[in-house]
Scaffold this active site. Sequence first.
Site, mmCIF file in Angstrom:
data_model
loop_
_atom_site.group_PDB
_atom_site.id
_atom_site.type_symbol
_atom_site.label_atom_id
_atom_site.label_comp_id
_atom_site.label_asym_id
_atom_site.label_seq_id
_atom_site.Cartn_x
_atom_site.Cartn_y
_atom_site.Cartn_z
ATOM 1 N N HIS A 77 11.539 4.811 -11.583
ATOM 2 C CA HIS A 77 11.174 5.793 -12.930
ATOM 3 C C HIS A 77 12.430 6.434 -13.136
ATOM 4 C CE1 HIS A 77 7.312 3.467 -11.031
ATOM 5 N NE2 HIS A 77 7.200 4.406 -10.220
ATOM 6 N N ARG B 38 2.019 -3.570 -16.307
ATOM 7 C CA ARG B 38 1.326 -2.170 -15.329
ATOM 8 C C ARG B 38 0.328 -2.265 -15.282
ATOM 9 N NH1 ARG B 38 3.448 1.989 -11.709
ATOM 10 N NH2 ARG B 38 3.289 1.455 -9.920
ATOM 11 N N HIS C 97 11.869 -1.735 -8.534
ATOM 12 C CA HIS C 97 10.292 -0.773 -8.362
ATOM 13 C C HIS C 97 11.856 0.401 -8.564
ATOM 14 C CE1 HIS C 97 6.773 0.006 -8.596
ATOM 15 N NE2 HIS C 97 6.473 1.665 -8.945
ATOM 16 N N HIS D 194 4.675 -2.680 -3.546
ATOM 17 C CA HIS D 194 4.210 -1.677 -2.679
ATOM 18 C C HIS D 194 3.019 -2.435 -1.690
ATOM 19 C CE1 HIS D 194 5.923 0.568 -5.373
ATOM 20 N NE2 HIS D 194 5.066 1.742 -5.818
ATOM 21 N N ASP E 299 11.242 2.708 -5.509
ATOM 22 C CA ASP E 299 10.124 2.989 -5.409
ATOM 23 C C ASP E 299 10.647 4.528 -6.278
ATOM 24 O OD1 ASP E 299 7.087 3.884 -6.260
ATOM 25 O OD2 ASP E 299 6.949 5.035 -4.967
ATOM 26 N N ASN F 219 -0.947 13.491 -7.421
ATOM 27 C CA ASN F 219 -2.608 13.304 -6.198
ATOM 28 C C ASN F 219 -3.116 14.026 -5.599
ATOM 29 O OD1 ASN F 219 -3.628 12.515 -8.868
ATOM 30 N ND2 ASN F 219 -3.659 10.173 -7.868
ATOM 31 N N TYR G 251 -0.943 13.984 -12.379
ATOM 32 C CA TYR G 251 0.060 14.713 -11.952
ATOM 33 C C TYR G 251 1.434 14.741 -12.647
ATOM 34 C CZ TYR G 251 3.133 11.028 -10.887
ATOM 35 O OH TYR G 251 3.610 9.821 -11.336
ATOM 36 N N TYR H 173 -0.200 -1.964 -9.401
ATOM 37 C CA TYR H 173 -0.391 -1.588 -8.191
ATOM 38 C C TYR H 173 -2.092 -1.028 -7.969
ATOM 39 C CZ TYR H 173 0.221 3.053 -5.503
ATOM 40 O OH TYR H 173 0.379 4.599 -4.516
#
Length: 321
Positions: A49, A140, A47, A199, A266, A273, A65, A175
């Site tokens: 990005h 996802r 996981h 998660h 992650d 947020n 965000y 998620y």
Amino acid sequence: MVSRREVVIGGVAAVAMAATNRMAWAKASQPSTAINFDVPAGACDCHTHIHGDTAKFPYFAGRTYTPEAALPEEMSALHKALKMQRVVIVTPSVYGTDNSATVYGMRARGNDARGVAVIDDKTTEAELDRLGQAGIRGIRLNLATAGVSDPNIARNRFQAAADRMKVRSWHVQMYTNLGVIKSIKDLVMASPVPVVFDHFGGAQAEQGLQQPGFSDLIDLVRAGRAYVKISAAYRSSTQAPAYADVAPLARALIEANPDRIVWGTDWPHPHGNRPGFKPTDISPFFEIDDGLLLNQLALWAPDAAARRKILVDNPARLYGF
């Protein structure tokens, strides 16, 4: 005398320069703790990005965000330190259904990378074919970032995704939170495709093993009907930096079925947020020591054979390495 037009142009240039400079110096965290166990060959961070240069990969106008940059070379440095050969790159919510940055990140890692895309009803089968050729192996549903907790919406979106993915044998990654998982448990049990929960399934360490919905997640894992990413421990924990309070959740999931657990960082640890931040404000990443985070796996899964399943065998099966 300086004209109003010159003032406006100068102001725009200053903002652009500030944004460019921020992209130049902004860096996601790198591990500061050495790995204290033998990481098996072929290990996978399941996981991550990529946030590319916004001139090439602009963010979605409807995002909640705005993250800093997180580039493939930074990710490579991370995985060299963590002794991770393979990676799964997940399209973050800030790109909407544009998966270009994810494909860009996968190309930088070659055959050691796979991806998870975000799509909608407008995504064509031809586009899915193209994404599959690039290494995408799932889609996802990001319900948490969008604030979706309505069981009916979750059920409809999950069922539509599973129905569409079954012809491709791709998985559906979600998620979300334990309440939603409880509400779709029957659909997951009957799903024609693999299902993956991000998660810890949204479980919170301070609420313990008896928190509502966790037993439903355990049931799905034990039955082999769902995978869980024991990833982003800091999102479930209140005990930084070692996240000791997450250990009971991780152990319970691993004990339920080590063949359905995968691990992930992650990275680059987006902090979306934030209170007081507008969606267009640049939101700095969480500062996470991924070396310390990975070392927790040796405590959650003391058996080397179980760790090999989590880091190598399960990702190879799920993502087609």
